[in-house]
Design an enzyme around this catalytic site. Structure first.
Site, PDB file in Angstrom:
ATOM      1  N   HIS A  24       7.929  39.714  44.159  1.00 11.36           N
ATOM      2  CA  HIS A  24       7.180  40.715  45.037  1.00 11.36           C
ATOM      3  C   HIS A  24       6.227  41.335  44.430  1.00 11.36           C
ATOM      4  CE1 HIS A  24       9.999  41.108  48.890  1.00 11.36           C
ATOM      5  NE2 HIS A  24       9.551  39.671  48.623  1.00 11.36           N
ATOM      6  N   CYS A  83      16.820  50.587  27.224  1.00 14.21           N
ATOM      7  CA  CYS A  83      17.143  51.888  26.388  1.00 14.21           C
ATOM      8  C   CYS A  83      18.570  52.205  27.118  1.00 14.21           C
ATOM      9  CB  CYS A  83      16.050  53.174  26.692  1.00 14.21           C
ATOM     10  SG  CYS A  83      15.679  53.713  28.398  1.00 14.21           S
TER      11      CYS A  83
HETATM   12  C1  RB5 Z   1      19.024  58.051  24.428  1.00 17.57           C
HETATM   13  O1  RB5 Z   1      20.077  58.905  24.433  1.00 17.57           O
HETATM   14  C2  RB5 Z   1      18.596  57.897  25.960  1.00 17.57           C
HETATM   15  O2  RB5 Z   1      18.022  59.320  26.505  1.00 17.57           O
HETATM   16  C3  RB5 Z   1      17.634  56.882  26.144  1.00 17.57           C
HETATM   17  O3  RB5 Z   1      18.133  55.783  25.696  1.00 17.57           O
HETATM   18  C4  RB5 Z   1      17.126  56.459  27.543  1.00 17.57           C
HETATM   19  O4  RB5 Z   1      18.119  56.552  28.363  1.00 17.57           O
HETATM   20  C5  RB5 Z   1      16.020  57.528  28.214  1.00 17.57           C
HETATM   21  O5  RB5 Z   1      15.565  57.258  29.122  1.00 17.57           O
END
Ligand code: RB5
Length: 144
Positions: free
Chosen positions: A98, A65
């Site tokens: 680990h 993400c």
């Molecule tokens: C999306 O904008 C962002 O919040 C997501 O990709 C991530 O970083 C969340 O933890």
């Protein structure tokens, strides 16, 4: 080896880059999405991947993400998932040696594509050290 990947929009470009490199390297990749850079909620893609790893359907997963944190937090809700957030190759080596991590979480907005590929290669090619680290890994799911 069959790998599985999942990301939100913040990790989509990096997932696409890594998936192509992995497939060219001989891996088969099962992709849980997302499939564009349109805004989505990361748990919607990460839960299906983590559930599949938890059930033993796949041995290794790569999740992404923007920060790598939301993806990692979601995946680690599952008892048989050990997801580690990595931003450099030493972190990648350590989550394997680990922590016997079976899921790699990458921050799509914080590292370069080249660094992400180096981290991915280390994650996939480093063994667990076992020994005292096995004792510790076995305690991870022991709630008090
Ligand atoms: C999306 O904008 C962002 O919040 C997501 O990709 C991530 O970083 C969340 O933890």
């Amino acid at each position: 080896m069959i790998l599985t990947m999942a990301s939100d929009h913040g990790g989509f470009a990096m997932k696409t880059f890594l998936k192509e490199k992995l497939e060219r390297s001989g891996y088969t990749v099962f992709d849980f999405g997302t499939n564009s850079d349109e805004s989505v909620d990361y748990p919607d893609m990460i839960h299906p991947l983590a559930s599949a790893i938890n059930k033993g359907e796949f041995k290794r997963g790569i999740i992404l993400c923007g920060s790598g944190n939301g993806a990692q937090m979601t995946a680690n809700k599952y008892p048989n998932v050990r997801a580690g957030l990595c931003w450099d190759v030493l972190q990648a080596e350590l989550i394997r040696r680990h922590n016997d991590a079976n899921v790699l979480s990458l921050p799509g907005r914080f590292i370069s594509m080249e660094e992400a590929w180096k981290i991915t290669e280390i994650f996939l090619n480093t063994s667990f050290d076992g020994g005292r680290h096995l004792t510790r890994v076995n305690k991870i799911n022991r709630l008090i």
